[in-house]
Design a protein around this motif. Structure first.
Motif, PDB file in Angstrom:
ATOM      1  N   VAL A 354       0.841  -1.190   0.000  1.00 30.39           N
ATOM      2  CA  VAL A 354       0.000   0.000   0.000  1.00 30.39           C
ATOM      3  C   VAL A 354       0.879   1.244   0.000  1.00 30.39           C
ATOM      4  CG1 VAL A 354      -0.190   0.056   2.529  1.00 30.39           C
ATOM      5  CG2 VAL A 354      -1.943   1.198   1.138  1.00 30.39           C
ATOM      6  N   LYS A 356       0.356   5.779   0.010  1.00 29.33           N
ATOM      7  CA  LYS A 356      -0.549   6.923   0.077  1.00 29.33           C
ATOM      8  C   LYS A 356      -0.183   7.907  -1.034  1.00 29.33           C
ATOM      9  CE  LYS A 356      -1.823  10.672   3.263  1.00 29.33           C
ATOM     10  NZ  LYS A 356      -1.573  11.232   4.612  1.00 29.33           N
ATOM     11  N   TYR A 420      -5.215   5.805  -2.181  1.00 25.40           N
ATOM     12  CA  TYR A 420      -4.167   4.831  -1.874  1.00 25.40           C
ATOM     13  C   TYR A 420      -3.957   3.910  -3.072  1.00 25.40           C
ATOM     14  CZ  TYR A 420      -5.288   6.332   2.854  1.00 25.40           C
ATOM     15  OH  TYR A 420      -5.520   7.096   3.975  1.00 25.40           O
ATOM     16  N   ALA A 449      -7.408   1.625   5.502  1.00 33.28           N
ATOM     17  CA  ALA A 449      -7.483   2.815   4.649  1.00 33.28           C
ATOM     18  C   ALA A 449      -8.869   3.449   4.738  1.00 33.28           C
ATOM     19  CB  ALA A 449      -7.160   2.439   3.209  1.00 33.28           C
TER      20      ALA A 449
END
Length: 516
Positions: A354, A356, A420, A449
């Motif tokens: 993941v 951002k 994301y 998230a």
């Protein structure tokens, strides 16, 4: 009830029998009597689509005329065809349909009444008329009494083109004519061609109304916390959005208007290779009466489906009405997304699970659309293949990616949406060396998230890709968030990561000036 809007308007004359908006039980009776498929032990209707077990993107065309000449992003994805070539092939198709039984369904695409489109589907196969009833939205009796289609889809799988004579590439074809309001399909019985053709139409028309069309799934929690999931087939859109803790808005195509998000369709079309009751209970339980399975192997005696058997294709599919998902949001209309998630199945194994993204990074990765085509989703794909599909759905987005990218940037800025990038692909090495990230890990990341708890973690900047990556998420193993540490040879990881970033920059080069 008879047809208010005559079939002659579509050029169809002298059909044998016309069956209009039949109920699903009657359609299944027709399909069984015509030997279009068999009944499985689950109650779902099983069919085999023959040579074409996935979309055939090289066989899809858009008529190039005054309406489309300057609006379509022409190239290898949106391939032009001359109006005369289209008309001649359509006339042959219409001649073929004379004296044949036809199944007609009038319904809508788009759950928001302000943006929906009236569509007529004319099918050669009875089971494909079940498919369109599963996938699209029912009209009321009052609406049927005065129904006028804005678009018509004619699908005749047993009609084959002759490439040398008809100006197409194979016996299969999908041709969209925006001026005429018509889609013609022949030579392939893969149901996905019907669905994706009409979604391509919506994706072209909606930006003219200020609506961002999205190839995404979407769900919503009890606090109207909408999340949307972008990703190509096989990246986890359907599985991750079917969360028992949240309501499903839809699993494939949505619009984002000034009011919020709305679903295009009234059903789901899910991959079911290696489907298990434990991992994907909602999809598993939806495979019952009313559903249609494509190319799923059945036991000859018991008709029990074997979801692990890929002898026909990796792209086994099931279509079912969204009502079969217990916590579906009906109608599929919700507020503005709090979270946007880009799903990528990274075959290189160098992307973190993941990251951002800022608004600028979101536009970049949206237009980039990096993922891997997975086996079976298109003809000729037998193992994961790195690809760049702009807007995470290039085959269905006929305008320039910059148009959609700028619209996305405006939406996420206006509604303060967090974005994301989630890797559902490989870790510990590339495909063939590493292993696929556990879907339970991905689910935990996605939930963090959505509920915002991921924002409480400490982030570091990835030295190659430059986006922010959490050092951990909840109780998940911390090492997976630094993919370099999962490789046996860190130096090889560095090399492959730089190679992939170099490919990113090369792909984005042609959009750079348009984005400035």
């Amino acid at each position: 009830m008879g047809l208010f809007y005559p079939l002659e308007k579509a050029g169809i004359v002298n059909p044998r029998n016309v069956y209009y908006n039949l109920s699903i039980p009657i359609l299944f009776e027709h399909a069984l009597s015509r030997r279009e498929g068999v009944l499985s032990s689950t109650g779902a209707f099983a069919v085999w689509t023959g040579k074409y077990t996935g979309r055939s993107p090289k066989d899809r065309f858009i008529v190039c005329d005054q309406r489309t000449e300057r609006e379509i992003d022409w190239g290898s994805v949106n391939v032009p065809i001359e109006p005369d070539t289209y008309q001649k092939l359509k006339e042959k198709l219409l001649s073929y349909l004379q004296g044949r039984d036809l199944y007609v369904y009038d319904g809508f695409v788009g759950t928001d009444p302000d943006y929906r489109m009236a569509v007529r589907f004319i099918n050669e196969f009875a089971y494909q008329n079940v498919f369109v009833q599963n996938m699209f939205l029912e009209a009321t009796q009052e609406e049927l009494a005065c129904f006028v289609p804005q678009f018509t889809v004619i699908c005749a799988p047993n009609f084959h083109a002759v490439p040398d004579l008809d100006g197409v590439r194979s016996e299969a074809f999908v041709i969209i004519n925006f001026t005429e309001g018509m889609v013609i399909i022949g030579g392939t019985s893969y149901c996905g061609e019907i669905k994706k053709a009409i979604f391509t139409v919506m994706n072209f028309l909606l930006p003219e109304k200020g609506v961002l069309p999205m190839h995404c799934s979407a769900n919503v929690g009890d606090e109207d916390d909408v999340a949307v999931f972008f990703g190509l087939s096989g990246t986890g859109k359907t599985s991750l959005s079917a969360d028992i803790q949240r309501k499903l808005i839809g699993d494939d195509e949505h619009g984002w208007s000034d009011k919020g998000v709305f679903n295009f369709e009234g059903g789901c079309y899910a991959k079911c290779i290696n489907l298990s009751k434990e991992k994907e209970p909602q999809i598993y339980q939806a495979i019952r009466y009313g559903a249609i399975m494509e190319n799923v192997v059945l036991d000859e005696e018991t008709r029990q489906p074997d979801f692990s058997d890929s002898r026909y294709t990796e792209n086994t599919r099931v279509s079912y009405p969204i009502e079969l998902i217990p916590n579906a949001l009906i109608p599929g209309i919700a507020g503005h997304p709090r979270v946007v998630i880009f799903l990528t199945a990274d075959a290189f194994g160098v992307m973190p699970p993941v990251a951002k993204l800022s608004k600028e990074e979101a536009i970049y990765h949206f237009i980039l659309g990096y993922t891997s085509k997975l086996a079976g989703t298109e003809r000729g794909i037998v193992e994961p293949e790195a690809t760049f599909s702009s807007c995470f759905g290039a085959p269905f987005m006929p305008r320039s990616p910059v148009v959609y990218g700028k619209m996305l940037g405006e939406k996420i800025e206006k509604y303060k949406t967090r974005v994301y990038l989630v890797n559902t692909g490989w870790t510990g090495g590339p495909y063939g060396v590493g292993h696929r990230i556990d879907i339970d890990y991905t689910r935990a990341i996605v939930r963090a998230a959505i509920d915002g708890s991921i924002e409480d973690e400490e982030f570091y900047q990835d030295p190659v890709f430059k986006f922010l990556v959490p050092k951990k998420v909840g109780d998940l193993p911390a090492e997976i968030f630094v993919p370099r540490k999962t490789w046996k040879d860190p130096g090889l990881y560095d090399q492959r990561a730089r190679e992939l970033q170099g490919r990113f920059e090369a792909v984005m080069q042609k959009y750079k000036l348009s984005l400035e």
